[in-house]
Design a protein around this motif. Structure first.
Motif, mmCIF file in Angstrom:
data_model
loop_
_atom_site.group_PDB
_atom_site.id
_atom_site.type_symbol
_atom_site.label_atom_id
_atom_site.label_comp_id
_atom_site.label_asym_id
_atom_site.label_seq_id
_atom_site.Cartn_x
_atom_site.Cartn_y
_atom_site.Cartn_z
ATOM 1 N N TYR A 69 -10.244 -41.676 0.655
ATOM 2 C CA TYR A 69 -11.306 -42.041 -0.274
ATOM 3 C C TYR A 69 -10.962 -43.338 -1.005
ATOM 4 O O TYR A 69 -11.777 -44.245 -1.111
ATOM 5 C CB TYR A 69 -11.539 -40.907 -1.275
ATOM 6 C CG TYR A 69 -12.642 -41.196 -2.271
ATOM 7 C CD1 TYR A 69 -12.342 -41.654 -3.559
ATOM 8 C CD2 TYR A 69 -13.979 -41.032 -1.913
ATOM 9 C CE1 TYR A 69 -13.345 -41.936 -4.457
ATOM 10 C CE2 TYR A 69 -14.996 -41.310 -2.820
ATOM 11 C CZ TYR A 69 -14.674 -41.754 -4.090
ATOM 12 O OH TYR A 69 -15.687 -42.054 -4.994
ATOM 13 N N CYS B 29 -17.172 -38.097 1.692
ATOM 14 C CA CYS B 29 -17.191 -38.843 0.432
ATOM 15 C C CYS B 29 -17.903 -38.036 -0.646
ATOM 16 O O CYS B 29 -17.414 -37.868 -1.762
ATOM 17 C CB CYS B 29 -17.903 -40.164 0.689
ATOM 18 S SG CYS B 29 -17.460 -41.460 -0.444
ATOM 19 N N ASN B 30 -19.058 -37.542 -0.303
ATOM 20 C CA ASN B 30 -19.836 -36.751 -1.261
ATOM 21 C C ASN B 30 -19.087 -35.487 -1.655
ATOM 22 O O ASN B 30 -19.068 -35.091 -2.828
ATOM 23 C CB ASN B 30 -21.199 -36.383 -0.672
ATOM 24 C CG ASN B 30 -22.091 -37.615 -0.524
ATOM 25 O OD1 ASN B 30 -21.883 -38.622 -1.211
ATOM 26 N ND2 ASN B 30 -23.057 -37.540 0.381
ATOM 27 N N GLU C 204 -16.234 -36.391 -4.033
ATOM 28 C CA GLU C 204 -16.729 -36.762 -5.369
ATOM 29 C C GLU C 204 -17.220 -35.531 -6.124
ATOM 30 O O GLU C 204 -17.018 -35.413 -7.337
ATOM 31 C CB GLU C 204 -17.842 -37.810 -5.235
ATOM 32 C CG GLU C 204 -17.308 -39.189 -4.867
ATOM 33 C CD GLU C 204 -18.403 -40.190 -4.550
ATOM 34 O OE1 GLU C 204 -19.592 -39.783 -4.484
ATOM 35 O OE2 GLU C 204 -18.065 -41.374 -4.347
ATOM 36 N N GLU C 205 -17.842 -34.634 -5.396
ATOM 37 C CA GLU C 205 -18.311 -33.403 -6.026
ATOM 38 C C GLU C 205 -17.122 -32.608 -6.565
ATOM 39 O O GLU C 205 -17.170 -32.061 -7.677
ATOM 40 C CB GLU C 205 -19.097 -32.560 -5.016
ATOM 41 C CG GLU C 205 -19.725 -31.307 -5.612
ATOM 42 C CD GLU C 205 -20.263 -30.360 -4.542
ATOM 43 O OE1 GLU C 205 -20.041 -30.608 -3.338
ATOM 44 O OE2 GLU C 205 -20.889 -29.355 -4.920
ATOM 45 N N SER D 39 -15.427 -34.187 -9.633
ATOM 46 C CA SER D 39 -16.269 -34.145 -10.837
ATOM 47 C C SER D 39 -16.117 -32.799 -11.538
ATOM 48 O O SER D 39 -16.387 -32.673 -12.727
ATOM 49 C CB SER D 39 -17.724 -34.409 -10.463
ATOM 50 O OG SER D 39 -18.231 -33.337 -9.701
ATOM 51 N N HIS E 97 -9.039 -34.688 -10.347
ATOM 52 C CA HIS E 97 -9.544 -35.945 -10.896
ATOM 53 C C HIS E 97 -8.395 -36.772 -11.477
ATOM 54 O O HIS E 97 -8.327 -37.984 -11.302
ATOM 55 C CB HIS E 97 -10.599 -35.667 -11.977
ATOM 56 C CG HIS E 97 -11.465 -36.867 -12.263
ATOM 57 N ND1 HIS E 97 -10.999 -37.968 -12.950
ATOM 58 C CD2 HIS E 97 -12.760 -37.134 -11.955
ATOM 59 C CE1 HIS E 97 -11.961 -38.869 -13.052
ATOM 60 N NE2 HIS E 97 -13.044 -38.394 -12.449
ATOM 61 N N TYR F 292 -6.414 -38.263 -8.696
ATOM 62 C CA TYR F 292 -7.147 -39.408 -8.147
ATOM 63 C C TYR F 292 -6.977 -40.629 -9.049
ATOM 64 O O TYR F 292 -6.705 -41.740 -8.573
ATOM 65 C CB TYR F 292 -8.628 -39.055 -7.988
ATOM 66 C CG TYR F 292 -9.503 -40.282 -7.795
ATOM 67 C CD1 TYR F 292 -10.310 -40.749 -8.834
ATOM 68 C CD2 TYR F 292 -9.491 -40.980 -6.596
ATOM 69 C CE1 TYR F 292 -11.083 -41.893 -8.661
ATOM 70 C CE2 TYR F 292 -10.263 -42.114 -6.423
ATOM 71 C CZ TYR F 292 -11.058 -42.561 -7.454
ATOM 72 O OH TYR F 292 -11.813 -43.699 -7.292
#
Lengths: 421, 188
Positions: free
Chosen positions: A14, A24-25, A28-29, A32, A38, A41
């Protein structure tokens, strides 16, 4: 939603932009909703960003050093080849001849004849052997050849100097072109002191020395036809005699312009606005920072001096200009960053041996800076430039042996200010 | 440099034309130097390593068979030579880091104070120190990917391994570096 384990497997792809839309989605989900992932990341993203920022420009004379190393290597290689194809070959040839002769000579006198032949062989081999063969017991005289090699290297290095640094001057002062390379894209040419080639897509035009002066001159001419301009480093003596360099008073615009220096910007003291709280804050240069920064410039200029020391100034930093900012509301005119808790600009000592010959350096500046970007007040030059020029200009300043120290700062309006003291 | 000019220059260089050789390699100097710097840890050692790289390239150019991109060949030799140099140099990493500071080549940021500028130089040194503690393959991959921006496919060609291997090495290298830096207080 994907699991933390799955997200962990996707995190690096990513960051590197290699995930398809679906993954990717999903990633990100997940981040979040998952604080831990997170955070991981964020850490990795920050780390990769910092790593990218560690890339540095080339040292000032890198290309020259590499050239010298290659020339030396080529000379050494040539000598090695000579050694292989002369001495052993000749020895083999003469010994083989001797062996043939021995076989046709009668029994009597063989030893004496052989001895004579081998002595002759040894003598011939000694005279032709160019390098040290002390391990083989053959007397040699390598000193003249060593000097010859050194002379070749010196000659080629001098040739490099002559072709690169002392090329014909055809500076296009009227255009006052600024190098367009980005701040972090310092190529080898710009790292050479006093040398500003501007040949697009042609890194060879004036930076790689030619063994034939005629070919080099032709290339230079062609490059200049394409918009490049070259310059030589002026000596202080040149500055005194060259009418273009003698600018006694920059308030005399006509005189300066007729000397080819463009139109200097003269800012009177009334126009300079400096609104840092106290003038004494100019003294409060963080020692650690000045030392660190100066250490950088020291290593770049290879002055051989110790790390530069802090240099504080009691001068009011009011002696600065910012023509771009002058057009805005006076309340915003400020040399210091917009954060009022961090008002102190940075003073850097660049070349301890610099003699601060402003006449020489000023003429040099006007050949690549726009006249609106440079001003002179009370003997100090002030340059105001955009971010994309900053790195290039800093490199040129650091490489110039006449400049001893500078002050760098940010206007807070996207411009950098460099005061050359 | 276009591919056709490149081929002509390579052939000239292979026939012994030093000038052609220098023209070929000059455009790679920045990456060669940064790879050397990352693997050796000091500007001085990096210059020495870069010189050795160029000599090696010069000696080996005759054996370049146009089976890979010239740049791939250059950087492969660069990483191999620099890894050898790093192994040979028994230099203290602390003293090597002392001369790495070139923060003033960056424009002072809009809101940065001198203290913040100092910290970014310190962070840089800490990063190189952390990199120096990685094992060889991880060090190489971090320097190629994260510092010099080579793509996964380029790294695969340079290191002669698959893209899958590159991907997994990047993941492990970054994780190792993160752990080293966390221990040293870098993220505090």
């Amino acid at each position: 939603m994907i699991s933390c384990s799955h997200a962990h497997n996707l995190i690096n792809s990513y960051i590197d932009g290699l995930l398809n839309e679906s993954d990717c989605n999903a990633f990100e989900e997940h981040i979040s909703c998952c604080e831990k992932c997170h955070e991981q990341y964020d850490i990795l993203k920050s780390l990769t960003g910092n790593l990218a920022d560690t890339k540095v420009p080339l040292p000032r004379d890198f290309a020259k050093k590499m050239h010298i190393a290659l020339v030396k290597h080529q000379v050494t290689k040539t000598e090695e080849k000579k050694k292989i194809f002369t001495f052993p070959y000749m020895k083999f040839a003469t010994v083989a001849t001797a062996a043939i002769m021995i076989t046709v000579v009668g029994k009597y006198g063989v030893y004496d004849i052989y001895k004579d032949i081998t002595n002759e062989t040894m003598k011939t081999a000694t005279e032709s052997a160019p390098v040290d063969n002390s391990s083989k017991g053959v007397p040699t005289d390598s000193a003249p050849d060593k000097h010859e090699n050194e002379n070749i290297i010196t000659a080629k290095s001098t040739e490099y100097e002559n072709n690169v640094i002392s090329a014909p001057v055809k500076a296009n002062v009227a255009e006052n072109k600024i190098p367009t390379e980005s701040a972090n894209n310092v190529n080898t040419e710009s790292s050479l002191p006093g040398f500003v080639p501007e040949v697009e897509n042609d890194v060879s035009a004036a930076s790689v020395p030619s063994t034939e002066n005629t070919a080099a001159e032709i290339q230079v001419e062609e490059a200049i036809d394409e918009g490049a301009y070259m310059m030589t480093r002026m000596t202080p003596a040149d500055a005194q005699t060259d009418s273009a360099a003698v600018v006694e008073n920059s308030t005399d615009v006509a005189e300066f312009s007729s000397a080819g220096g463009g139109t200097p910007v003269q800012i009177t003291e009334e126009e300079v606005i400096f609104d840092t709280p106290e003038s004494s804050q100019a003294e409060n240069v963080t020692e650690a920072h000045a030392t660190k920064g100066a250490g950088t410039i020291e290593s770049a200029s290879e002055s051989g001096a110790d790390n530069a020391t802090t240099e504080s100034t009691t001068e009011s930093a009011a002696d600065i200009t910012d023509e771009a900012v002058a057009e805005e509301d006076s309340a915003t005119k400020s040399f210091v960053p917009t954060d009022s808790t961090n008002p102190t600009p940075t003073i850097v000592e660049i070349n301890k041996s610099g003699d601060g010959n402003m006449l020489v350096f000023k003429n040099y500046l006007y050949t690549f800076l726009d006249s609106s970007e440079i001003a002179e007040i009370n003997g100090e030059l002030t340059i105001t430039i955009g971010a994309d020029e900053y790195g290039t200009v800093i490199n040129k300043i650091a490489a110039n042996e006449y400049i001893k120290s500078i002050i760098v700062g940010n206007t807070g309006n996207g411009k950098a200010v460099i005061i050359i003291k | 440099m276009t591919e056709n000019i490149n081929i002509e220059l390579i052939k000239k260089a292979q026939s012994g034309d030093l000038r052609a050789f220098e023209q070929l390699v000059q455009e790679h100097y920045t990456k060669i130097y940064n790879i050397a710097l990352g693997l050796t840890g000091s500007p001085h050692d990096a210059e020495d390593a870069a010189q050795n790289v160029l000599i090696k390239l010069h000696n080996s150019i005759g054996s370049f068979k146009f089976q890979s991109k010239f740049s791939t060949w250059v950087y492969r030799i660069t990483t191999n030579v620099c890894l050898d140099e790093a192994r040979k140099k028994k230099r203290s990493k602390t003293s090597a880091m002392a001369d790495m500071d070139d923060s003033l080549h960056e424009m002072p940021s809009k809101d940065s104070s001198p203290e913040e500028h100092y910290i970014s130089a310190e962070k840089r040194n800490a990063l190189y120190k952390g990199i120096s503690q990685l094992k060889k393959e991880h060090k190489q991959i971090i320097i190629l990917r994260d510092i010099n921006g080579f793509s996964y496919s380029e790294i695969a060609e340079i290191t002669k391994c698959s893209e899958g291997t590159v991907k997994s090495r990047i993941s492990r290298a970054r994780s190792s570096l993160k752990d080293i830096l966390t221990e040293s207080g870098y993220f505090n």
